[in-house]
Design a protein around this motif. Structure first.
Motif, mmCIF file in Angstrom:
data_model
loop_
_atom_site.group_PDB
_atom_site.id
_atom_site.type_symbol
_atom_site.label_atom_id
_atom_site.label_comp_id
_atom_site.label_asym_id
_atom_site.label_seq_id
_atom_site.Cartn_x
_atom_site.Cartn_y
_atom_site.Cartn_z
ATOM 1 N N TYR A 115 6.399 -4.370 -7.927
ATOM 2 C CA TYR A 115 6.937 -3.510 -9.399
ATOM 3 C C TYR A 115 4.404 -3.705 -9.722
ATOM 4 C CZ TYR A 115 10.880 -4.410 -10.927
ATOM 5 O OH TYR A 115 12.789 -3.735 -10.060
ATOM 6 N N PHE A 116 4.230 -2.657 -9.666
ATOM 7 C CA PHE A 116 2.657 -3.080 -9.745
ATOM 8 C C PHE A 116 2.821 -3.283 -11.750
ATOM 9 C CE2 PHE A 116 -0.183 -0.888 -6.128
ATOM 10 C CZ PHE A 116 0.789 -1.464 -6.219
ATOM 11 N N ALA A 158 0.597 -1.039 -0.008
ATOM 12 C CA ALA A 158 -0.515 -0.042 -0.465
ATOM 13 C C ALA A 158 0.764 1.111 -0.085
ATOM 14 C CB ALA A 158 -0.994 0.549 1.479
ATOM 15 N N GLY A 159 1.975 1.352 0.699
ATOM 16 C CA GLY A 159 2.942 2.769 0.659
ATOM 17 C C GLY A 159 2.964 3.055 2.485
ATOM 18 N N ILE A 160 1.682 2.261 3.135
ATOM 19 C CA ILE A 160 1.721 2.785 3.711
ATOM 20 C C ILE A 160 2.934 2.534 5.599
ATOM 21 C CG2 ILE A 160 0.811 2.274 5.968
ATOM 22 C CD1 ILE A 160 -1.469 1.718 4.344
ATOM 23 N N LEU A 161 4.504 1.444 4.792
ATOM 24 C CA LEU A 161 5.463 1.212 5.418
ATOM 25 C C LEU A 161 6.696 1.267 4.187
ATOM 26 C CD1 LEU A 161 4.868 -1.248 7.750
ATOM 27 C CD2 LEU A 161 5.361 1.017 8.789
ATOM 28 N N PRO A 162 7.882 1.537 4.457
ATOM 29 C CA PRO A 162 8.487 2.087 3.472
ATOM 30 C C PRO A 162 9.709 0.763 3.218
ATOM 31 C CG PRO A 162 9.385 3.387 5.087
ATOM 32 C CD PRO A 162 8.294 2.952 5.288
ATOM 33 N N THR A 163 9.470 0.032 2.068
ATOM 34 C CA THR A 163 10.406 -1.394 2.349
ATOM 35 C C THR A 163 11.565 -1.406 2.847
ATOM 36 O OG1 THR A 163 11.697 -0.844 0.423
ATOM 37 C CG2 THR A 163 9.341 -2.369 0.301
ATOM 38 N N THR A 164 12.805 -1.893 3.446
ATOM 39 C CA THR A 164 14.211 -1.335 3.519
ATOM 40 C C THR A 164 15.013 -2.151 2.479
ATOM 41 O OG1 THR A 164 13.327 -2.180 6.270
ATOM 42 C CG2 THR A 164 15.989 -2.720 5.816
ATOM 43 N N SER A 165 14.524 -2.872 2.085
ATOM 44 C CA SER A 165 15.234 -3.352 0.477
ATOM 45 C C SER A 165 14.525 -3.917 -0.075
ATOM 46 C CB SER A 165 16.133 -4.236 1.094
ATOM 47 O OG SER A 165 15.813 -5.636 1.404
ATOM 48 N N THR A 171 7.856 1.167 -5.737
ATOM 49 C CA THR A 171 8.699 0.670 -4.672
ATOM 50 C C THR A 171 8.800 1.894 -3.987
ATOM 51 O OG1 THR A 171 10.045 -0.754 -5.463
ATOM 52 C CG2 THR A 171 10.404 -0.361 -2.957
ATOM 53 N N ASN A 172 9.264 2.814 -4.120
ATOM 54 C CA ASN A 172 10.068 4.444 -3.442
ATOM 55 C C ASN A 172 8.221 5.542 -3.535
ATOM 56 O OD1 ASN A 172 11.781 3.859 -2.454
ATOM 57 N ND2 ASN A 172 12.816 4.443 -4.614
ATOM 58 N N PHE A 173 7.319 5.044 -4.081
ATOM 59 C CA PHE A 173 5.926 5.801 -5.153
ATOM 60 C C PHE A 173 5.124 5.914 -3.338
ATOM 61 C CE2 PHE A 173 4.509 5.617 -9.258
ATOM 62 C CZ PHE A 173 6.057 5.714 -9.996
ATOM 63 N N PRO A 174 4.346 7.282 -3.426
ATOM 64 C CA PRO A 174 3.448 7.282 -1.644
ATOM 65 C C PRO A 174 2.588 7.230 -2.027
ATOM 66 C CG PRO A 174 3.926 9.549 -3.463
ATOM 67 C CD PRO A 174 4.699 8.684 -3.866
ATOM 68 N N MET A 175 1.949 6.166 -0.695
ATOM 69 C CA MET A 175 0.188 5.774 -1.604
ATOM 70 C C MET A 175 -0.605 6.032 -1.730
ATOM 71 S SD MET A 175 -2.360 5.161 2.023
ATOM 72 C CE MET A 175 -2.951 3.499 2.010
ATOM 73 N N GLU A 176 -0.674 7.670 -1.806
ATOM 74 C CA GLU A 176 -1.708 9.024 -3.176
ATOM 75 C C GLU A 176 -1.024 7.993 -4.216
ATOM 76 O OE1 GLU A 176 1.732 11.487 -1.151
ATOM 77 O OE2 GLU A 176 0.344 9.766 -0.683
ATOM 78 N N LYS A 177 -0.462 8.113 -4.759
ATOM 79 C CA LYS A 177 0.378 7.863 -6.653
ATOM 80 C C LYS A 177 0.007 6.852 -6.852
ATOM 81 C CE LYS A 177 3.103 11.559 -6.745
ATOM 82 N NZ LYS A 177 4.208 12.268 -7.324
ATOM 83 N N ARG A 178 0.049 5.336 -5.361
ATOM 84 C CA ARG A 178 -0.458 3.769 -6.139
ATOM 85 C C ARG A 178 -1.812 3.204 -6.520
ATOM 86 N NH1 ARG A 178 3.998 0.967 -2.334
ATOM 87 N NH2 ARG A 178 5.642 2.461 -1.996
ATOM 88 N N ASN A 179 -2.628 4.073 -6.809
ATOM 89 C CA ASN A 179 -3.424 4.332 -6.884
ATOM 90 C C ASN A 179 -4.280 3.160 -6.352
ATOM 91 O OD1 ASN A 179 -6.020 4.168 -7.871
ATOM 92 N ND2 ASN A 179 -5.491 3.147 -9.633
#
Length: 378
Positions: free
Chosen positions: A64-65, A53-60, A71-79
């Motif tokens: 892919y959508f 969802a983008g609520i939590l960032p990945t450590t590594s 990976t670095n998209f904020p939640m509001e840009k992930r649709n």
């Protein structure tokens, strides 16, 4: 929208060192399907959902959508549409406004100034057309989810099932590429939960949205999912169809995890095409299609329905009845064979505890696992 998780890791650091909620997780979620993330507490399923969802960032790792690295998209840009376990409806808003809220956020984000208002000549006309579009879309999704009579009410006046449908409507209203559900039915009673699972299937078929569904309830996962990813300690043990998981588990953990009743297992060795238990009480001749080479340290596993109380001395071994319980057309029979306890599903009432019965195991239902690694041998 296909989702691919490529070696994603989520590390939480503390004074005591690092804690990995998810570690090097690889997973592919097919376009237009419902995939369940299934596991016990601490398996990493909700953390994985929050990274998608983008609520939590990945450590590594990478997410892919489709072919796009988000990976670095904020939640509001992930649709994505997200349905939380506790619904999180706004109590001071009507059901209409709760459902419409994501569209209003999108509308305001599209305007130029600080308050989302473009004061040009066409501002009033644009505003009216967007309000009309929002109303039409809310009414459309409300009709699909049978919420039309409730649009003017407040969340506090709705039942749990109705609130759940409102939460799903709010997630779907913006036509997300991905729908994420975090234990959405855990607060409902069994009958209502079943009804909403059926509704979820119908909604998903109508919309075709790729859906990721987190649950600890395997019956829920089996009911709604095209595929189930079994998570343990933040890694994927197996991602397969419900039927494949049940009939062909890749390791003993999956075999023992999946199923309404725990799988029966016996420790022993393979000698000359025959399984012999450690106490030599159980001996099973193997069929040609499931024969394996002689080896030590083997677990033979079979489902409770894969064994039966034998008739006319056709049993493979003798067992002592420990107890039995009646479940409609079936009787759950717990027996002790040598040093091994096992459960057998039977279709008639069995003798009382402490009586002896013969047990026969259908070789077609037998699975072999390496005792030291837990991996399947077939």
């Amino acid at each position: 929208m296909k989702i691919v998780l490529e070696g994603i890791t989520k590390e939480f650091k503390s004074k005591d060192g690092s804690n990995y909620a998810v570690k090097d997780l690889n997973l592919e979620i097919k376009d237009g399907e419902i995939t369940a993330l299934l596991g016990g507490s601490g398996s990493g399923k909700s953390t994985t959902l929050n990274m998608i969802a983008g609520i939590l960032p990945t450590t590594s790792g990478k997410i892919y959508f489709g072919d796009q690295d988000i990976t670095n998209f904020p939640m509001e840009k992930r649709n994505v549409g997200y349905v939380f376990q506790d619904y999180l409806l706004y109590p001071n808003m009507s059901i209409f406004d709760n459902i419409a809220f994501p569209l209003k956020l999108q509308q305001y984000a599209g305007y130029a100034n600080k308050f989302g208002l473009d004061k040009g000549a066409s501002w009033l006309q644009n505003r009216k057309s967007k309000k009309l579009d929002i109303r039409q879309r809310v009414e459309s999704i409300a009709e699909i989810l049978q919420l039309t009579p409730l649009l003017n009410r407040r969340p506090s006046t709705l039942s749990g099932g109705q609130q759940q449908r409102v939460a799903i409507a709010r997630a779907l209203i913006k036509e997300p590429a991905v729908l994420l559900l975090d234990e959405p039915f855990s607060n409902l009673d069994a009958r209502l939960s079943l009804a909403l699972h059926e509704e979820l299937l119908q909604i998903q078929k109508r919309t075709g949205v790729t859906t990721v569904y987190v649950t600890h309830n395997q019956e829920d996962a089996m009911f709604v999912s095209n595929s189930i990813a079994i998570l343990k300690d933040g890694t994927c043990m197996q991602n397969s169809s419900p039927q494949e998981l049940y009939t062909n588990p890749r390791n003993f953990y999956v075999a023992n995890f999946i199923g309404k009743l725990p799988i029966n297992y016996v420790s022993g060795q393979i000698v000359d095409g025959k399984f012999v238990s450690d106490d030599a009480h159980i001996q099973i001749e193997l069929l040609a299609e499931n024969k394996i080479d002689d080896r030590q340290s083997v677990l033979v596993c079979f489902r409770p329905e894969g064994a039966e109380v034998a008739k006319y001395r056709e049993e493979q071994f003798e067992a002592l009845v420990v107890n039995n319980s009646f479940h409609g057309k079936d009787v759950m029979l717990k027996v002790k064979a040598g040093n091994t306890f096992m459960t057998v599903v039977h279709t008639r009432v069995i003798d009382e505890p402490q009586s002896k019965v013969g047990i026969a195991i259908n070789p077609k239902y037998i699975k072999f696992f390496d005792k030291s690694t837990g991996e399947s041998l077939k």
